[in-house]
Write a protein that holds these residues in place. Structure first.
Motif, PDB file in Angstrom:
ATOM      1  N   MET A   1       0.832  -1.172   0.000  1.00 37.79           N
ATOM      2  CA  MET A   1       0.000   0.000   0.000  1.00 37.79           C
ATOM      3  C   MET A   1       0.878   1.236   0.000  1.00 37.79           C
ATOM      4  SD  MET A   1      -1.474   0.432   3.818  1.00 37.79           S
ATOM      5  CE  MET A   1      -1.297   2.178   3.808  1.00 37.79           C
ATOM      6  N   SER A   2       0.329   2.314  -0.429  1.00 38.23           N
ATOM      7  CA  SER A   2       1.071   3.560  -0.531  1.00 38.23           C
ATOM      8  C   SER A   2       0.716   4.466   0.645  1.00 38.23           C
ATOM      9  CB  SER A   2       0.741   4.271  -1.844  1.00 38.23           C
ATOM     10  OG  SER A   2       1.083   3.444  -2.936  1.00 38.23           O
ATOM     11  N   ALA A   3       1.666   4.680   1.521  1.00 42.73           N
ATOM     12  CA  ALA A   3       1.423   5.437   2.747  1.00 42.73           C
ATOM     13  C   ALA A   3       1.128   6.913   2.486  1.00 42.73           C
ATOM     14  CB  ALA A   3       2.608   5.309   3.686  1.00 42.73           C
ATOM     15  N   ALA A   4       1.606   7.433   1.368  1.00 46.25           N
ATOM     16  CA  ALA A   4       1.401   8.850   1.068  1.00 46.25           C
ATOM     17  C   ALA A   4       0.396   9.052  -0.068  1.00 46.25           C
ATOM     18  CB  ALA A   4       2.741   9.498   0.714  1.00 46.25           C
ATOM     19  N   ASP A   5      -0.457   8.055  -0.290  1.00 48.06           N
ATOM     20  CA  ASP A   5      -1.445   8.133  -1.369  1.00 48.06           C
ATOM     21  C   ASP A   5      -2.449   9.241  -1.066  1.00 48.06           C
ATOM     22  OD1 ASP A   5      -3.322   7.621  -3.400  1.00 48.06           O
ATOM     23  OD2 ASP A   5      -2.956   5.469  -3.286  1.00 48.06           O
ATOM     24  N   ARG A   6      -2.647  10.124  -2.035  1.00 49.99           N
ATOM     25  CA  ARG A   6      -3.611  11.211  -1.867  1.00 49.99           C
ATOM     26  C   ARG A   6      -4.850  10.979  -2.726  1.00 49.99           C
ATOM     27  NH1 ARG A   6      -0.114  16.489  -2.552  1.00 49.99           N
ATOM     28  NH2 ARG A   6      -2.201  17.364  -2.618  1.00 49.99           N
ATOM     29  N   VAL A   7      -4.902   9.828  -3.418  1.00 49.03           N
ATOM     30  CA  VAL A   7      -6.064   9.473  -4.227  1.00 49.03           C
ATOM     31  C   VAL A   7      -6.947   8.495  -3.451  1.00 49.03           C
ATOM     32  CG1 VAL A   7      -6.829   8.425  -6.392  1.00 49.03           C
ATOM     33  CG2 VAL A   7      -4.785   9.870  -6.369  1.00 49.03           C
ATOM     34  N   ILE A   8      -6.334   7.436  -2.929  1.00 48.20           N
ATOM     35  CA  ILE A   8      -7.040   6.467  -2.085  1.00 48.20           C
ATOM     36  C   ILE A   8      -6.434   6.577  -0.690  1.00 48.20           C
ATOM     37  CG2 ILE A   8      -7.619   4.046  -1.706  1.00 48.20           C
ATOM     38  CD1 ILE A   8      -7.054   3.607  -4.719  1.00 48.20           C
ATOM     39  N   HIS A   9      -7.244   6.898   0.284  1.00 49.55           N
ATOM     40  CA  HIS A   9      -6.751   7.098   1.641  1.00 49.55           C
ATOM     41  C   HIS A   9      -6.070   5.819   2.142  1.00 49.55           C
ATOM     42  CE1 HIS A   9      -6.727   7.795   5.974  1.00 49.55           C
ATOM     43  NE2 HIS A   9      -6.819   9.084   5.677  1.00 49.55           N
ATOM     44  N   PRO A  10      -4.858   5.940   2.721  1.00 47.50           N
ATOM     45  CA  PRO A  10      -4.152   4.763   3.223  1.00 47.50           C
ATOM     46  C   PRO A  10      -4.980   3.904   4.191  1.00 47.50           C
ATOM     47  CG  PRO A  10      -2.655   6.610   3.142  1.00 47.50           C
ATOM     48  CD  PRO A  10      -4.031   7.150   2.831  1.00 47.50           C
ATOM     49  N   GLY A  11      -5.823   4.523   4.978  1.00 48.55           N
ATOM     50  CA  GLY A  11      -6.692   3.758   5.877  1.00 48.55           C
ATOM     51  C   GLY A  11      -7.637   2.849   5.104  1.00 48.55           C
ATOM     52  N   ASN A  12      -8.150   3.345   3.986  1.00 43.54           N
ATOM     53  CA  ASN A  12      -9.015   2.518   3.141  1.00 43.54           C
ATOM     54  C   ASN A  12      -8.222   1.369   2.522  1.00 43.54           C
ATOM     55  OD1 ASN A  12     -11.228   4.110   3.682  1.00 43.54           O
ATOM     56  ND2 ASN A  12     -11.084   5.284   1.794  1.00 43.54           N
ATOM     57  N   GLU A  13      -6.990   1.640   2.142  1.00 40.74           N
ATOM     58  CA  GLU A  13      -6.139   0.579   1.593  1.00 40.74           C
ATOM     59  C   GLU A  13      -5.901  -0.509   2.638  1.00 40.74           C
ATOM     60  OE1 GLU A  13      -2.578   2.481   0.177  1.00 40.74           O
ATOM     61  OE2 GLU A  13      -3.601   3.396  -1.510  1.00 40.74           O
ATOM     62  N   ARG A  14      -5.642  -0.116   3.876  1.00 42.14           N
ATOM     63  CA  ARG A  14      -5.419  -1.083   4.955  1.00 42.14           C
ATOM     64  C   ARG A  14      -6.672  -1.934   5.193  1.00 42.14           C
ATOM     65  NH1 ARG A  14      -3.287   3.527   7.332  1.00 42.14           N
ATOM     66  NH2 ARG A  14      -1.025   3.584   7.135  1.00 42.14           N
ATOM     67  N   ARG A  15      -7.828  -1.274   5.267  1.00 45.80           N
ATOM     68  CA  ARG A  15      -9.080  -2.003   5.504  1.00 45.80           C
ATOM     69  C   ARG A  15      -9.373  -2.978   4.368  1.00 45.80           C
ATOM     70  NH1 ARG A  15     -10.303   2.836   7.727  1.00 45.80           N
ATOM     71  NH2 ARG A  15     -11.283   3.711   5.872  1.00 45.80           N
ATOM     72  N   THR A  16      -9.109  -2.569   3.142  1.00 45.92           N
ATOM     73  CA  THR A  16      -9.332  -3.451   2.003  1.00 45.92           C
ATOM     74  C   THR A  16      -8.422  -4.668   2.084  1.00 45.92           C
ATOM     75  OG1 THR A  16     -10.035  -1.608   0.610  1.00 45.92           O
ATOM     76  CG2 THR A  16      -9.293  -3.604  -0.525  1.00 45.92           C
ATOM     77  N   ALA A  17      -7.162  -4.464   2.442  1.00 48.69           N
ATOM     78  CA  ALA A  17      -6.226  -5.588   2.576  1.00 48.69           C
ATOM     79  C   ALA A  17      -6.695  -6.548   3.668  1.00 48.69           C
ATOM     80  CB  ALA A  17      -4.825  -5.068   2.881  1.00 48.69           C
ATOM     81  N   GLU A  18      -7.209  -6.013   4.766  1.00 44.52           N
ATOM     82  CA  GLU A  18      -7.719  -6.860   5.847  1.00 44.52           C
ATOM     83  C   GLU A  18      -8.936  -7.650   5.390  1.00 44.52           C
ATOM     84  OE1 GLU A  18      -8.456  -4.348   9.237  1.00 44.52           O
ATOM     85  OE2 GLU A  18      -6.351  -3.771   9.387  1.00 44.52           O
ATOM     86  N   ARG A  19      -9.851  -6.988   4.695  1.00 44.81           N
ATOM     87  CA  ARG A  19     -11.074  -7.655   4.239  1.00 44.81           C
ATOM     88  C   ARG A  19     -10.786  -8.757   3.235  1.00 44.81           C
ATOM     89  NH1 ARG A  19     -14.604  -3.196   1.918  1.00 44.81           N
ATOM     90  NH2 ARG A  19     -15.715  -4.982   1.110  1.00 44.81           N
ATOM     91  N   MET A  20      -9.774  -8.567   2.404  1.00 41.59           N
ATOM     92  CA  MET A  20      -9.452  -9.590   1.405  1.00 41.59           C
ATOM     93  C   MET A  20      -8.506 -10.649   1.962  1.00 41.59           C
ATOM     94  SD  MET A  20      -6.967  -7.348  -1.091  1.00 41.59           S
ATOM     95  CE  MET A  20      -6.743  -8.588  -2.303  1.00 41.59           C
TER      96      MET A  20
END
Length: 56
Positions: A1-20
């Motif tokens: 995941m990209s910690a400095a992503d300004r398009v997709i919030h990093p928190g959303n990336e983390r939650r998606t990784a957990e859900r999958m």
């Protein structure tokens, strides 16, 4: 995941990784285009996944 992503919030990336139920997640100090700005760690992760035994 990209910690400095300004398009997709990093928190959303983390939650998606957990859900999958991702087997492994790496966090890169990069923006949205981490494939272009940090290609070596991304390629290393892909190679590791390709060589890993498949899940039962």
């Amino acid at each position: 995941m990209s910690a400095a992503d300004r398009v997709i919030h990093p928190g959303n990336e983390r939650r998606t990784a957990e859900r999958m139920k991702a087997r492994k997640v790496i966090e890169l100090d990069a923006g949205h285009a981490s494939l272009a700005s940090r290609p070596v760690p991304v390629a290393d992760l892909i190679e590791e996944a390709a060589l890993a035994p498949s899940a039962p």
